[in-house]
Design an enzyme around this catalytic site. Structure first.
Site, PDB file in Angstrom:
ATOM      1  N   ASN A   7       0.854  -1.194   0.000  1.00 59.48           N
ATOM      2  CA  ASN A   7       0.000   0.000   0.000  1.00 59.48           C
ATOM      3  C   ASN A   7       0.884   1.235   0.000  1.00 59.48           C
ATOM      4  O   ASN A   7       1.636   1.467   0.951  1.00 59.48           O
ATOM      5  CB  ASN A   7      -0.901  -0.017   1.245  1.00 59.48           C
ATOM      6  N   HIS A  10       1.152   6.168   1.895  1.00 66.56           N
ATOM      7  CA  HIS A  10       1.888   7.121   2.720  1.00 66.56           C
ATOM      8  C   HIS A  10       3.131   7.687   2.053  1.00 66.56           C
ATOM      9  O   HIS A  10       3.742   8.629   2.577  1.00 66.56           O
ATOM     10  CB  HIS A  10       2.119   6.536   4.113  1.00 66.56           C
ATOM     11  N   ARG A  18       3.484  18.876   1.570  1.00 65.73           N
ATOM     12  CA  ARG A  18       3.860  20.163   0.973  1.00 65.73           C
ATOM     13  C   ARG A  18       3.022  20.477  -0.256  1.00 65.73           C
ATOM     14  O   ARG A  18       3.331  21.427  -0.989  1.00 65.73           O
ATOM     15  CB  ARG A  18       5.347  20.144   0.562  1.00 65.73           C
ATOM     16  N   HIS A  43      -5.384   3.710  -1.626  1.00 71.07           N
ATOM     17  CA  HIS A  43      -6.663   4.069  -1.003  1.00 71.07           C
ATOM     18  C   HIS A  43      -7.041   5.485  -1.437  1.00 71.07           C
ATOM     19  O   HIS A  43      -6.476   6.455  -0.944  1.00 71.07           O
ATOM     20  CB  HIS A  43      -6.501   3.987   0.518  1.00 71.07           C
ATOM     21  N   ARG A  45      -9.160   8.146  -0.889  1.00 65.76           N
ATOM     22  CA  ARG A  45     -10.091   8.567   0.153  1.00 65.76           C
ATOM     23  C   ARG A  45     -10.965   9.723  -0.325  1.00 65.76           C
ATOM     24  O   ARG A  45     -10.526  10.535  -1.164  1.00 65.76           O
ATOM     25  CB  ARG A  45      -9.321   9.045   1.404  1.00 65.76           C
ATOM     26  N   ARG A  49      -6.716  12.935   1.230  1.00 62.89           N
ATOM     27  CA  ARG A  49      -5.594  13.355   2.092  1.00 62.89           C
ATOM     28  C   ARG A  49      -4.257  12.834   1.585  1.00 62.89           C
ATOM     29  O   ARG A  49      -3.222  13.386   1.904  1.00 62.89           O
ATOM     30  CB  ARG A  49      -5.825  12.884   3.532  1.00 62.89           C
ATOM     31  N   HIS A  50      -4.256  11.752   0.784  1.00 63.81           N
ATOM     32  CA  HIS A  50      -2.976  11.279   0.249  1.00 63.81           C
ATOM     33  C   HIS A  50      -3.102  10.910  -1.232  1.00 63.81           C
ATOM     34  O   HIS A  50      -2.785  11.708  -2.083  1.00 63.81           O
ATOM     35  CB  HIS A  50      -2.358  10.139   1.081  1.00 63.81           C
ATOM     36  N   GLU A  70      -8.553   0.662  -2.884  1.00 67.00           N
ATOM     37  CA  GLU A  70      -9.354   0.746  -1.659  1.00 67.00           C
ATOM     38  C   GLU A  70     -10.241   1.986  -1.749  1.00 67.00           C
ATOM     39  O   GLU A  70      -9.767   3.055  -2.152  1.00 67.00           O
ATOM     40  CB  GLU A  70      -8.455   0.877  -0.432  1.00 67.00           C
ATOM     41  N   THR A 100      -6.557   7.037  10.789  1.00 66.54           N
ATOM     42  CA  THR A 100      -6.483   5.927   9.832  1.00 66.54           C
ATOM     43  C   THR A 100      -7.721   5.061  10.042  1.00 66.54           C
ATOM     44  O   THR A 100      -8.538   5.339  10.908  1.00 66.54           O
ATOM     45  CB  THR A 100      -5.201   5.088  10.022  1.00 66.54           C
ATOM     46  N   THR A 101      -7.864   4.061   9.221  1.00 69.94           N
ATOM     47  CA  THR A 101      -9.043   3.206   9.324  1.00 69.94           C
ATOM     48  C   THR A 101      -9.166   2.652  10.738  1.00 69.94           C
ATOM     49  O   THR A 101      -8.202   2.123  11.286  1.00 69.94           O
ATOM     50  CB  THR A 101      -8.928   2.052   8.309  1.00 69.94           C
ATOM     51  N   GLU A 151     -11.197  -9.007   3.421  1.00 68.71           N
ATOM     52  CA  GLU A 151      -9.874  -8.683   3.980  1.00 68.71           C
ATOM     53  C   GLU A 151     -10.074  -8.525   5.475  1.00 68.71           C
ATOM     54  O   GLU A 151     -10.799  -7.632   5.922  1.00 68.71           O
ATOM     55  CB  GLU A 151      -9.291  -7.407   3.379  1.00 68.71           C
ATOM     56  N   HIS A 191      -3.755  -4.159   7.819  1.00 70.95           N
ATOM     57  CA  HIS A 191      -3.845  -2.988   8.707  1.00 70.95           C
ATOM     58  C   HIS A 191      -2.984  -3.164   9.955  1.00 70.95           C
ATOM     59  O   HIS A 191      -3.222  -4.024  10.785  1.00 70.95           O
ATOM     60  CB  HIS A 191      -5.257  -2.619   9.126  1.00 70.95           C
ATOM     61  N   GLY A 192      -1.966  -2.328  10.021  1.00 71.15           N
ATOM     62  CA  GLY A 192      -1.101  -2.321  11.206  1.00 71.15           C
ATOM     63  C   GLY A 192      -0.071  -3.434  11.242  1.00 71.15           C
ATOM     64  O   GLY A 192       0.648  -3.594  12.229  1.00 71.15           O
ATOM     65  N   GLY A 213       1.256  -1.397   4.303  1.00 72.00           N
ATOM     66  CA  GLY A 213       1.696  -0.112   3.768  1.00 72.00           C
ATOM     67  C   GLY A 213       2.574   0.687   4.703  1.00 72.00           C
ATOM     68  O   GLY A 213       3.765   0.874   4.446  1.00 72.00           O
ATOM     69  N   HIS A 214       1.981   1.108   5.822  1.00 71.60           N
ATOM     70  CA  HIS A 214       2.681   2.099   6.647  1.00 71.60           C
ATOM     71  C   HIS A 214       4.076   1.633   7.072  1.00 71.60           C
ATOM     72  O   HIS A 214       5.060   2.377   6.963  1.00 71.60           O
ATOM     73  CB  HIS A 214       1.835   2.442   7.882  1.00 71.60           C
TER      74      HIS A 214
HETATM   75  C1  DXP Z   1      -8.071  -0.177   5.096  1.00 72.07           C
HETATM   76  C2  DXP Z   1      -6.735  -0.033   5.688  1.00 72.07           C
HETATM   77  O1  DXP Z   1      -6.428  -0.557   6.717  1.00 72.07           O
HETATM   78  C3  DXP Z   1      -5.711   0.762   5.006  1.00 72.07           C
HETATM   79  O2  DXP Z   1      -5.397   0.150   3.835  1.00 72.07           O
HETATM   80  C4  DXP Z   1      -6.195   2.120   4.700  1.00 72.07           C
HETATM   81  O3  DXP Z   1      -5.496   2.614   3.587  1.00 72.07           O
HETATM   82  C5  DXP Z   1      -5.960   2.979   5.898  1.00 72.07           C
HETATM   83  O4  DXP Z   1      -6.172   4.305   5.539  1.00 72.07           O
HETATM   84  P1  DXP Z   1      -4.881   5.268   5.523  1.00 72.07           P
HETATM   85  O5  DXP Z   1      -3.957   4.701   4.491  1.00 72.07           O
HETATM   86  O6  DXP Z   1      -5.454   6.593   5.153  1.00 72.07           O
HETATM   87  O7  DXP Z   1      -4.295   5.186   6.895  1.00 72.07           O
HETATM   88  N1  LIG Z   2      -5.749  -2.734   3.983  1.00 68.76           N
HETATM   89  C1  LIG Z   2      -4.513  -2.583   4.729  1.00 68.76           C
HETATM   90  C2  LIG Z   2      -3.517  -1.810   3.922  1.00 68.76           C
HETATM   91  O1  LIG Z   2      -3.668  -1.662   2.715  1.00 68.76           O
HETATM   92  C3  LIG Z   2      -2.347  -1.244   4.571  1.00 68.76           C
HETATM   93  O2  LIG Z   2      -2.584  -0.918   5.919  1.00 68.76           O
HETATM   94  P1  LIG Z   2      -1.292  -0.401   6.749  1.00 68.76           P
HETATM   95  O3  LIG Z   2      -0.238  -1.454   6.613  1.00 68.76           O
HETATM   96  O4  LIG Z   2      -0.858   0.888   6.114  1.00 68.76           O
HETATM   97  O5  LIG Z   2      -1.802  -0.258   8.156  1.00 68.76           O
END
Ligand code: DXP
Ligand SMILES: NCC(=O)COP(=O)(O)O
Length: 240
Positions: A7, A10, A18, A43, A45, A49-50, A70, A100-101, A151, A191-192, A213-214
């Protein structure tokens, strides 16, 4: 062993800080695929926001693996998805004020609406995944609306404060995975998830794809995207 959907939201968060043109999430996706990503997730949104429309349009043309869009289950997003034609769509809950979600999509409470969106997208050849908590009723409702995938939201597992709680949350995910597969659903998770907690989730029987992703973007900021993705693939196989 599940595949890895990277993902790249971010990367766009850094750019939007910026309101400029770098770093480009499209370039990040190319590097993620060179590092071994099996898919790219973005995603779009409602509050933009991103990820922006420009990003998903270019990702559609450049992603060589598969593109998972997403989105919220809104008319606006359905119209975008029908034009964009991602390889699959994941319906997620959204609240403007959330960082976040925060949880899974409530299918049970809006089954007619979700069913309508699933029919429209899958009728256009776009498989749908429903981002849900590992709750039996939500899994059953996902089957009722004939989604191809769910998911499983791994946030509670990822945020567990101690080993006992983490094991309890993993057991909930395992039970959800088993119930979903018995119901004929394909199962992803996300997620997470991080380099340190991903392996037990990757080992759940029948798990098809992890969307992460994050933590990958965080590592990529220090060591580069290709290496961050390569190291996540290793972590999914139990190699720290
Ligand atoms: C659904 C999920 O858990 C993430 O994939 C989603 O993208 C979270 O949103 P942000 O990326 O805006 O945190
Ligand atoms: N659906 C989860 C995703 O795409 C990524 O979530 P995260 O790893 O950024 O929390």
């Amino acid at each position: 062993m599940p595949t890895l959907g990277v993902n790249i939201d971010h990367i766009a968060t850094i750019r939007q800080a910026r309101r400029t043109v770098e770093p480009d999430p499209v370039a990040a996706a190319v590097l993620a695929e060179l590092g071994g990503a099996d898919g790219i997730t973005a995603h779009l949104r409602e509050d933009r926001r991103h990820i922006q429309e420009r990003d998903v349009r270019l990702l559609r043309q450049t992603v060589r693996t598969h593109l998972n869009l997403e989105m919220a289950a809104t008319d606006e997003m359905v119209a975008i998805a029908l034009v964009l034609k991602p390889d699959y769509v994941t319906l997620v809950p959204e609240r403007r004020e959330e960082v976040t979600t925060e949880g899974g999509l409530d299918i049970v409470g809006q089954i007619a609406r979700i069913g309508e969106v699933v029919d429209k997208l899958q009728g256009a050849g776009i498989p749908v995944s429903l981002f849900i908590d590992a709750e039996p009723a939500q899994i059953e409702a996902s089957q009722t609306v004939k989604a191809k995938f769910i998911e499983l939201h791994t946030g509670r597992y990822a945020e567990a404060k101690d080993e006992t709680s983490r094991k309890q949350e993993l057991d909930v995910l395992a039970a959800g995975c088993e119930q979903a597969i018995k119901a004929g659903l394909r199962v992803n998770a996300g997620h997470g998830l991080t380099y340190w907690n991903v392996y037990p989730v990757a080992c759940l029987p029948g798990m098809e794809e992890l969307n992460i992703g994050h933590t990958i973007v965080s590592r990529a900021a220090l060591v580069g995207m290709e290496r961050a993705v390569r190291e996540m693939k290793l972590a999914m196989r139990g190699h720290q």
